[in-house]
Every structure is written in C-alpha cells, then in structure tokens.
Write a protein that holds these residues in place. Structure first.
Motif, PDB file in Angstrom:
ATOM      1  N   LEU A  34       0.817  -1.214   0.000  1.00 50.35           N
ATOM      2  CA  LEU A  34       0.000   0.000   0.000  1.00 50.35           C
ATOM      3  C   LEU A  34       0.851   1.264   0.000  1.00 50.35           C
ATOM      4  O   LEU A  34       0.556   2.215  -0.701  1.00 50.35           O
ATOM      5  CB  LEU A  34      -0.973   0.013   1.189  1.00 50.35           C
ATOM      6  N   CYS A  35       1.926   1.282   0.778  1.00 48.15           N
ATOM      7  CA  CYS A  35       2.716   2.516   0.854  1.00 48.15           C
ATOM      8  C   CYS A  35       3.829   2.540  -0.180  1.00 48.15           C
ATOM      9  O   CYS A  35       4.495   3.553  -0.362  1.00 48.15           O
ATOM     10  CB  CYS A  35       3.265   2.737   2.258  1.00 48.15           C
ATOM     11  N   GLY A  44       8.142   1.988   3.833  1.00 43.76           N
ATOM     12  CA  GLY A  44       8.235   0.809   4.699  1.00 43.76           C
ATOM     13  C   GLY A  44       7.330   0.852   5.904  1.00 43.76           C
ATOM     14  O   GLY A  44       7.666   0.311   6.961  1.00 43.76           O
ATOM     15  N   CYS A  46       3.518   0.385   5.901  1.00 41.20           N
ATOM     16  CA  CYS A  46       2.236  -0.323   5.999  1.00 41.20           C
ATOM     17  C   CYS A  46       2.424  -1.799   6.314  1.00 41.20           C
ATOM     18  O   CYS A  46       1.523  -2.436   6.855  1.00 41.20           O
ATOM     19  CB  CYS A  46       1.420  -0.148   4.721  1.00 41.20           C
ATOM     20  N   ALA A  59      10.009  -6.388   5.328  1.00 41.92           N
ATOM     21  CA  ALA A  59       9.238  -5.655   4.321  1.00 41.92           C
ATOM     22  C   ALA A  59       9.962  -5.770   2.972  1.00 41.92           C
ATOM     23  O   ALA A  59      11.114  -5.363   2.860  1.00 41.92           O
ATOM     24  CB  ALA A  59       9.092  -4.197   4.727  1.00 41.92           C
TER      25      ALA A  59
END
Ligand code: SF4
Ligand code: SF4
Ligand code: FES
Lengths: 237, 180
Positions: A34-35, A44, A46, A59
């Motif tokens: 999403l981010c 880094g 969401c 992530a």
C-alpha cells in the motif's frame, strides 16, 4: 548470468541494489503493498508487503534482493497477517465504501478483496475527522487516510512544495497540511501536482467529479488488484 | 418405500438498523427461492411475520445496532441460531447509520426534532432508546459468517447459503465480493 533468488519457488532475476518488490514486479510476481509506489523512495510503513526471507519476516519494499535468497510471499500465514493489517486500517479510519468516490479504484479496498477480507473483525474507532474543503478544486477526506505518506513524498520530492506532512507518533499519527491555518486552500497546492495523483485511497478528491465511472467498469471491478495488467497500466510508467 | 423426507434447515432473518435493501437482495435470487425452500423453512422473518426467533439452524441479520431493541433482537437470534450471518454493510461495519457516529446523539436529536417551531424530541416509553453510537453486530455477539456489500447481490447471498447447505466454508469470488 544474472543473479537470482526465488519467490515461492519461482526464480526471479535481479540487479544489484534492487529491492525484492522491484525485482518481483519485473518478473510478474504480485506482492501486496500500500505505501510502496515504484516512482518513490520506499517508506516501509504499511507492512502489507511483508515476506519471509530465509524464514525471517521483512518488508519486501525496503529489503534489497540478494543472491539465492529464499522468499515466501503468497502463503496462508503471510496472507492472513496481511488481512489483519487491512482490517486494522479499516477500523482505524471511517471507510464507508458505498459513499466513497474512490470505491472500485481504491487500493485498500482492492487489496482487502484480494485477501478475502469479509469483515473488519476489530471494534471500530469511529474517529471524528473533519473534511478539508477549503481548496476551490480539491477536497481532503482525512477519514480515509492510511498514512502511507505518498502525497507527502510526492509534494516534497516531485512538486518541491512540501504541502503535506505526517505528524505525531504511533496511533496518534495524522496527516496535516503545511499552512498557517492548516487548510489546503491556504497552500500553493494545485490539481496538477504529483501529490494529487498518488493517494491509494479516497482522501484526495477532485471536486465536482465524483462517481464518474459506473459500477462494473471501475479499475478493480474488472480484475483483482493482483492481476498483473494493473501493475503495468497503473504504476510502471 | 419412499425415502424419509429430509429434515429442512430452519432459517430466521431480520432487519435491525438497515433499510431492508439486503432483504430485497435476498429476493433477487428470484425463482431460486423455490429451490431454497426445498432445503429450508423460515422461522422469524419479514417473509413470515413470526415475531420471535425460535430454535434455528441459521440466522441472517441485516443492519447494525442503533437502539436498545436492536440489541435485544440480536441477542435472541444469537441464543437461538447455531449459525449467525451478518448480511450487508450495516451489519458488517455499521454502514450508513454509523455515519452519525462522529456527532453527539443529543446534537443529532436536537437538529432533527427541535429545528422547527414547537418541535420536541419523541419520548414515548414504547420507543426503544437510541444507542450513543451505531455498532456493527460483531461488536456485540459472535458472528460466524459475513456477506459484505451495500447490498450484497442476490448471487452473493445465494452463494453463501448454498455453500453452507453443502457443508462448505462460504467463499465469494472477485465478482461477488464488494463493499459498496
Ligand atoms: S478509501 Fe477505499 S476503503 Fe476507504 S471508503 Fe473509500 S473505497 Fe472504501
Ligand atoms: S492522504 Fe492518501 S497519499 Fe496521503 S498519506 Fe493519506 S493515504 Fe497516503
Ligand atoms: S509496501 Fe512495503 S511497507 Fe508498505
């Protein structure tokens, strides 16, 4: 010979310095996110893109790919944790999709569909966040903000205007507008800004143009977000 | 010899803080309702007008909780139904009625009833008291399955019911799963 690693058993080539999610996209492997946005430095925050690298969670938008890494992504365990993250995002804000201009084009909603989210599960916060309609052409509905910082990064790094910022910490984190009044109408924000094009959800709304695309023809009505055609059409420029 | 008639599953449905749109959607299964009636019989439901929910296999709730009566009805359903299903956005996440949650209840009542001349806030003891906030039903009782959508399509409701009748975990495909 290109260096490679594997994602769920599939061999993925990469160039030195690339992150796992970048290499995965090029190889046609969808990792929920999403981010992350391919045009911006990763944030880094969401954690939707979390994968297991050699058994350890990390992530994939911030972790560089490495030779012979064994990456797991599309597993029941990771998808169930991702689903929990989307559920938390839903209850922290006010996401009334039936009345949202971004419905059908929203990445949070589409990601939740793809993860099979049938219920927000947690108790709703029902926060009280005022809408900012001070700008003549633009509206900000903070009720839907997932704090991905994409508009912050776009306004700062591309538009060189620094109109948006995230302030406070933890559960109190919120998006603010950098003007004395705190209102968008008192900034030099313009609808042609990059910051106007990157919101994955329905915070940034162009006035007088809601619900332009009929239900059934919206971006994610046709194919789920995991469909690779979106990756090509929407983001990789 | 004829095979013994299969015992039908007993199903109850109701609308709490909803608009009956989800029940209209249930009727959108059209003639498939005749097939459904081969497998189920209805207990309390707007279809039967039975007033209280008896012992049932499946309870289907439309709407969230906006007043004390909603909570009583929901608890009655939970006590009597082996499987409880939240049908539609309002039951799943509060939906449209929950859009009042950012305002204070007294403010809303004043605005609605007292903004005209001689207006008073209704106070008959027969009227259920409004809750301070509107809640989705899973915040008050355990809910077994959810059918999102405002309303969910007849096809989505049909899919969940037929999956359950077949003893399967209900699943909605990309075409059937939506929140709007
Ligand atoms: S931003 Fe997305 S998830 Fe939130 S209400 Fe709008 S469509 Fe729904
Ligand atoms: S307004 Fe949109 S782009 Fe900006 S931080 Fe919130 S969710 Fe991200
Ligand atoms: S996409 Fe990687 S943390 Fe958000």
């Amino acid at each position: 010979m290109a260096k490679t690693f594997t994602i769920d058993g599939k061999v993925v080539p990469f160039e030195e310095g690339e992150t796992i999610i970048q290499a995965a996209r090029k190889a046609g492997v969808y990792i929920p996110h999403l981010c992350y946005h391919p045009e911006f430095k990763p944030h880094g925050s969401c954690k939707l893109c979390t994968v297991k690298v050699n058994g350890w969670q990390t992530a994939s938008c911030t972790m560089r790919a490495g030779e012979n890494m064994v990456v797991e992504s599309n597993t029941d365990e990771l998808n169930s944790e991702r689903r929990t993250l989307t559920q938390m995002l839903f209850v922290e804000g006010n996401h009334f999709c039936p009345a949202c201009e971004r419905s059908g084009e929203c990445k949070l909603q589409a990601t939740a569909y793809d993860l099979g989210m049938m219920t927000p599960h947690f108790d709703h916060f029902f926060p009280n966040r005022a809408v900012d309609a001070s700008h003549p052409d633009w509206m900000l509905d903070f009720n839907r903000c997932i704090l991905c910082s994409l508009c912050v990064r776009a306004s700062r790094d591309v538009d060189s205007k620094n109109v948006f910022a995230l302030t406070e910490r933890g559960i109190k984190t919120k998006l603010i507008v950098n003007s004395k009044s705190g209102k968008l109408g008192d900034t030099n924000f313009s609808v042609t800004d990059k910051a106007a094009q990157v919101c994955p959800v329905g915070v940034h709304i162009r006035k007088r143009r809601g619900f332009a695309v009929p239900i059934g023809e919206r971006r994610y009505d046709k194919a789920p977000i995991s469909d690779l055609s979106h990756e090509a059409a929407v983001e990789v420029k | 010899m004829n095979a013994p008639e299969k015992k039908k599953l007993r199903v109850a449905t109701c609308s709490l803080a909803g608009c009956f749109g989800c029940h209209m959607s249930l009727l959108d299964i059209d003639e498939r309702i005749l097939t459904l009636l081969e497998y189920v019989e209805f207990d309390r439901s707007p279809i039967t007008d039975i007033k209280h929910c008896g012992k049932c296999d499946i309870g289907i709730i439309e709407g969230g909780l906006c007043n004390a009566e909603n909570v009583h009805v929901l608890r009655e359903f939970r006590e009597n139904c082996s499987i409880l299903i939240a049908m539609g956005a309002c039951a799943v996440n509060g939906g449209l009625p929950a859009q009042r949650n950012s305002l204070s209840l007294p403010e809303i009542l004043e605005e609605v009833y007292c903004s005209m001349a001689n207006g008073i806030i209704p106070n008959d003891p027969e009227l259920p008291l409004p809750l301070n906030k509107v809640h989705p039903i899973h915040e008050v009782v355990k809910v077994d399955y959810f059918i999102p959508g405002c309303p969910p399509s007849g096809d989505a409701i049909w899919k969940v019911l037929t999956d359950l009748l077949a003893g399967k975990q209900p699943e909605l495909s990309h075409e059937l799963l939506h929140y709007d």
